[in-house]
Write an enzyme that holds these catalytic residues in place. Structure first.
Site, PDB file in Angstrom:
ATOM      1  N   VAL A 188     -26.145 -10.125  31.401  1.00 40.14           N
ATOM      2  CA  VAL A 188     -25.309  -9.852  30.361  1.00 40.14           C
ATOM      3  C   VAL A 188     -25.567 -10.273  29.057  1.00 40.14           C
ATOM      4  CG1 VAL A 188     -23.246  -9.736  32.275  1.00 40.14           C
ATOM      5  CG2 VAL A 188     -23.912 -11.879  31.013  1.00 40.14           C
ATOM      6  N   ASP A 230     -25.683 -13.151  35.604  1.00 35.36           N
ATOM      7  CA  ASP A 230     -26.553 -14.484  34.862  1.00 35.36           C
ATOM      8  C   ASP A 230     -26.097 -14.459  33.300  1.00 35.36           C
ATOM      9  OD1 ASP A 230     -28.944 -16.027  34.834  1.00 35.36           O
ATOM     10  OD2 ASP A 230     -29.256 -14.699  33.155  1.00 35.36           O
ATOM     11  N   TYR A 283     -25.124 -16.631  25.171  1.00 36.76           N
ATOM     12  CA  TYR A 283     -24.653 -15.123  25.153  1.00 36.76           C
ATOM     13  C   TYR A 283     -23.247 -15.078  24.452  1.00 36.76           C
ATOM     14  CZ  TYR A 283     -28.597 -14.802  28.344  1.00 36.76           C
ATOM     15  OH  TYR A 283     -29.885 -14.972  28.836  1.00 36.76           O
ATOM     16  N   LYS A 343     -26.336 -21.369  31.233  1.00 40.52           N
ATOM     17  CA  LYS A 343     -27.471 -21.942  30.813  1.00 40.52           C
ATOM     18  C   LYS A 343     -26.951 -22.860  29.685  1.00 40.52           C
ATOM     19  CE  LYS A 343     -30.254 -17.681  31.886  1.00 40.52           C
ATOM     20  NZ  LYS A 343     -29.184 -16.883  31.537  1.00 40.52           N
ATOM     21  N   HIS A 357     -31.863 -23.823  29.189  1.00 43.25           N
ATOM     22  CA  HIS A 357     -32.171 -22.381  28.908  1.00 43.25           C
ATOM     23  C   HIS A 357     -33.737 -22.169  28.543  1.00 43.25           C
ATOM     24  CE1 HIS A 357     -30.281 -18.573  27.125  1.00 43.25           C
ATOM     25  NE2 HIS A 357     -31.454 -18.210  27.588  1.00 43.25           N
ATOM     26  N   LYS A 374     -30.398  -5.956  33.238  1.00 39.39           N
ATOM     27  CA  LYS A 374     -29.175  -5.686  32.661  1.00 39.39           C
ATOM     28  C   LYS A 374     -29.238  -4.461  31.901  1.00 39.39           C
ATOM     29  CE  LYS A 374     -30.375  -7.022  28.028  1.00 39.39           C
ATOM     30  NZ  LYS A 374     -29.376  -5.951  26.898  1.00 39.39           N
ATOM     31  N   ARG A 386     -26.816   3.597  34.636  1.00 40.31           N
ATOM     32  CA  ARG A 386     -27.909   2.615  34.927  1.00 40.31           C
ATOM     33  C   ARG A 386     -27.662   1.402  35.637  1.00 40.31           C
ATOM     34  NH1 ARG A 386     -30.388   3.270  28.901  1.00 40.31           N
ATOM     35  NH2 ARG A 386     -31.138   5.207  28.989  1.00 40.31           N
ATOM     36  N   ILE A 387     -26.426   0.964  35.525  1.00 42.34           N
ATOM     37  CA  ILE A 387     -26.086  -0.033  36.425  1.00 42.34           C
ATOM     38  C   ILE A 387     -26.152   0.152  37.685  1.00 42.34           C
ATOM     39  CG2 ILE A 387     -24.101  -1.719  36.817  1.00 42.34           C
ATOM     40  CD1 ILE A 387     -23.330  -1.597  33.846  1.00 42.34           C
TER      41      ILE A 387
END
Length: 283
Positions: free
Chosen positions: A26, A50, A55, A80, A117, A240, A246-247
């Site tokens: 994401v 994830d 993010y 992370k 990370h 992602k 596409r997902i």
């Protein structure tokens, strides 16, 4: 490796945790767009997301779990942490905030996997971060803990201070043009699960001739071939996309397999690991 399916999982050594073989990334998905993308991913069969503190979408991922009507225990959620503060208690509180944002907000919140990370600039910072993750693991707030973008020297260095070694996971950029073969072998030899971010090479090589030939052979898209290649390497790909089609396409990778010739052709595309192990934008 065995037969792969959307329900396939990899046991994480020395834990009671197993991670779904396919995850959904994401990075650079925000607010309602992030929520909707994750809900779409759940509808396509993903049960592994994830995220990361940097993010800025941990709460949106958690909201998507509720919106999709899933129970917390039905999904595998990763976050992370990136920066040590120099004050272990302050760093712990920051990490705990991520646990609450992603895990649900209550005292019983947890994440399935918490990673460092990036290696950062000093052994002291890495030690501080790892000891915070060990504390979260001991408290049951992180079911498994690991690292991202760590090279062999960083993993070896951890032996000097880690109570939990090896780390359960190392997340790297992995695709046919970036295979980190020596590092991947080290992780495999030491029981460290490898997760593959940017498994689609950020789109850079989707028009590669060899990839196109393999895709045509199986009547699949280049992206599907790259994801399947990562699965057959026994890695955990984390594609992602914010595009619903596409997902769904990226999850449709369990009705075919690559043969030895296909794998050899894709393996031969490696450009070798040069320079920084992670992109300049600190993905």
């Amino acid at each position: 490796m065995g037969e792969l399916s959307a329900e396939s999982r990899i046991p994480i050594p020395k834990t009671s945790v197993s991670v779904p073989r396919l995850g959904f990334g994401v990075y650079q998905l925000y607010d309602q767009a992030c929520q909707q993308a994750v809900v779409t991913a759940f509808g396509a069969g993903y049960r592994h997301v994830d995220s990361a503190h940097m993010y800025r979408n941990e709460s949106e991922v958690r909201a998507a779990v509720t919106k999709a009507g899933l129970r917390r225990e039905d999904v595998f959620l990763t976050t992370k942490t990136r920066s040590a503060t120099g004050d272990p208690e302050k760093t712990y509180r920051s990490a705990l905030e991520s646990v609450k944002n992603l895990g649900g907000g209550g005292d019983d919140s947890y994440v399935d996997l918490f990673l460092i990370h990036v290696p950062g600039s000093s052994p002291e910072a890495r030690q501080e971060l790892w000891q915070v993750l060990e504390r979260l693991h001991k408290e049951g707030k992180a079911k498994a803990i690991g690292v991202s973008n760590f090279r062999v020297q960083h993993l070896e260095e951890m032996k000097e201070y880690a109570k939990i070694w090896p780390p359960h996971v190392n997340q790297l950029e992995l695709h046919p043009w970036c295979q980190h073969r020596e590092l991947a072998k080290y992780c495999s030899d030491n029981g460290i699960v490898l997760q593959a971010y940017s498994p689609l090479s950020c789109g850079e090589y989707l028009k590669d001739k060899t990839l196109g030939e393999v895709a045509a052979k199986h009547n699949k898209s280049p992206a599907q071939i790259l994801i399947r290649w990562g699965l057959q390497k026994d890695w955990v790909p984390l594609p992602k996309s914010g595009n619903p089609d596409r997902i769904k396409e990226n999850a449709d990778v369990f009705d075919f397999s690559l043969d030895e010739e296909d794998m050899k052709a894709l393996d031969g595309l490696d450009k070798g690991a040069t320079g920084a192990i992670f992109p300049a934008n600190l993905r």
